[in-house]
Each structure stands twice: as C-alpha cells, then as structure tokens.
Design an enzyme around this catalytic site. Sequence first.
Site, mmCIF file in Angstrom:
data_model
loop_
_atom_site.group_PDB
_atom_site.id
_atom_site.type_symbol
_atom_site.label_atom_id
_atom_site.label_comp_id
_atom_site.label_asym_id
_atom_site.label_seq_id
_atom_site.Cartn_x
_atom_site.Cartn_y
_atom_site.Cartn_z
ATOM 1 C CE LYS A 1 0.220 3.342 5.176
ATOM 2 N NZ LYS A 1 0.026 3.457 6.307
ATOM 3 C CD GLU B 1 -3.832 -2.527 7.153
ATOM 4 O OE1 GLU B 1 -2.785 -3.030 6.726
ATOM 5 O OE2 GLU B 1 -4.376 -1.770 6.828
ATOM 6 C CG ASN C 1 -1.713 1.176 1.592
ATOM 7 O OD1 ASN C 1 -1.654 2.270 0.528
ATOM 8 N ND2 ASN C 1 -2.460 1.479 2.537
ATOM 9 C CG HIS D 1 -5.924 2.251 5.238
ATOM 10 N ND1 HIS D 1 -5.484 2.924 6.199
ATOM 11 C CD2 HIS D 1 -4.774 1.199 4.927
ATOM 12 C CE1 HIS D 1 -4.123 2.580 6.567
ATOM 13 N NE2 HIS D 1 -3.836 1.817 5.812
ATOM 14 C CB SER E 1 4.902 -1.878 11.898
ATOM 15 O OG SER E 1 4.625 -0.714 12.208
ATOM 16 C CD GLU F 1 -2.986 5.381 6.992
ATOM 17 O OE1 GLU F 1 -2.831 5.645 5.767
ATOM 18 O OE2 GLU F 1 -1.981 5.011 7.333
ATOM 19 N N GLY G 1 2.326 2.153 10.730
ATOM 20 C CA GLY G 1 3.055 3.222 10.477
ATOM 21 C C GLY G 1 4.020 3.504 11.957
HETATM 22 C C1 PEP Z 1 -1.041 -0.151 5.996
HETATM 23 O O1 PEP Z 1 -1.148 1.107 5.973
HETATM 24 O O2 PEP Z 1 -1.915 -0.701 5.343
HETATM 25 C C2 PEP Z 1 0.098 -0.464 6.745
HETATM 26 C C3 PEP Z 1 0.254 -1.805 6.861
HETATM 27 O O3 PEP Z 1 1.324 0.387 7.028
HETATM 28 P P1 PEP Z 1 2.462 -0.187 7.596
HETATM 29 O O4 PEP Z 1 3.174 -1.350 6.973
HETATM 30 O O5 PEP Z 1 3.324 1.164 7.331
HETATM 31 O O6 PEP Z 1 2.338 -0.177 9.020
#
Ligand code: PEP
Length: 248
Positions: A11, A166, A9, A94, A209, A96, A172
């Site tokens: 972003k 998630e 992803n 998501h 992460s 966010e 993040g």
């Molecule tokens: C995401 O935003 O879907 C995600 C998993 O981000 P990160 O790997 O940076 O935590």
Amino acid sequence: MKKLYLIGNHKMNMSLNELEPYFDNLAEIASTSENVVGVCVPYVYLNMAKGMLEGSKVLYGAQNMHYKDNGAYTGEISAHMLNDFNCDLVIIGHSERRAYYNETDEDVNLKIKKALEEGITPILCFGETLDERNGNMAHSVVERQIMGALADLEYEEVSRIIFAYEPVWAIGTGVSATSEQAEEMISFAKRLIADEYGVKTSIVLYGGSLKPSNAQDILSKPSIDGGLIGGACLKIKDFEEIINTKVE
Ligand code: PEP
C-alpha cells in the site's frame, strides 16, 4: 506439499531506506522457499525493485495502473510504464481503490484486459463489505464483481489471472475471515470461474488480516492457494513466517 502464492501489498507504506534491507531479506527468504513469493510496491519504488529483485525468486509489481496506453491522465501510470520496469504483477480492483477512487467493475475489466495484453499478471481483488455480508448479499456481490471483471475475456486470458478474495471487513482490521468463511467463498468463486469460463484450476488467494498466527489455519484449506498480505508483509519477520508456511 501445496505450492502457496504469498504476495505482499505494501500500500502507501515504507521508504527508500527501509526498502533496501527489506528487498535484500526478501530475496534471501524466497531463494529457499518452495512457495511463490511476490510484492507489490508504490510506483516510485519499482525501479529499485527492478534493480534488487529482478533475477531473484521474488515476483514484483504495482498496486494499480491505468487502462489507457498514454494521454492526458495526470498522475496515472500505464501498463507500458510498468513494463519498463519488467513488472510481473499488478493488483487490480483492490477494495481501497473501489471505495476511495470510485473504481467500477467496468474500470476493473478494462484494467484486467490491458494488463493481460501487456503480459503482466493481474491480481484481481474482489470481496463484500460487512453490510453486504450481513444482508446475505456476499455471494451476489462477489459474483457481480467477478463476472464484471471478466466480461468479454476468453479462457486463455482468465487462466492467466490470479484472483484474491478480500472481504472488505477483514482488510486492515486485524480480524480475518475464519478459515471456513474464506474456504466457502473461494470455493464458490472457483466454481463460478469454472462454470462460466471453463477454467478449473484458477489460483485464488485469501486477503484480509492474514498474519503469522492465522496463516497455517487459513492457508491449509483446500481451495485457498495462498494469501495477499497487507499489514503483516511490512515487517519482514512476519512476512517470512507466512512465507515459510507449509501445507499438505
Ligand atoms: C490488503 O490490503 O490487500 C490486505 C490484505 O491488507 P491486510 O493484510 O492489512 O488486511
């Protein structure tokens, strides 16, 4: 060997110049991988993804879409438009989007239905915040998000969704869930989807992460079918290491 789904992803990251070598490398990496590789890019790069990834083993798509076909929705993109670029995937719900753009479970449900109707595989994200986990509400939040997203769907539709657990506190932050925490919640989600919709083989990814140093540990858990990868997919070498994960 378990076939893992490893989907990046981006972003709101990367540029046209950076993406040219990136897509080339990714297509090459995927061509020799036993795993399923995908990438979700900003809308403006879908044309480039179509040009460079269509016909390769890399699935590609967007990070959001509207649930209406067209109309006065300034700044929005429809599933039809994604189909103009032959998108395989679209991320829906998501955290966010839920946090910064007030997306509700109802919006997520409408988007999931539209993506399925248009033949695009939705990656349905769900997961609790740290306060919710600390307040012992993680399971009820996850159940509410999944049931809300799947409202009125039939077995066949649910079986075409890719799910992604998630935990918001792991996205993040550099601090992933432990492999035990991820396994526990993903097996809970799989039981829920099986009990409510009869889908016993749903694909559920872990996101938050995920990086080369923890991929093997997390992805080798029995209920975890792969990863949704944010930060670590931006560096092709890190993404490659994750894509090359092999688990029994
Ligand atoms: C995401 O935003 O879907 C995600 C998993 O981000 P990160 O790997 O940076 O935590």
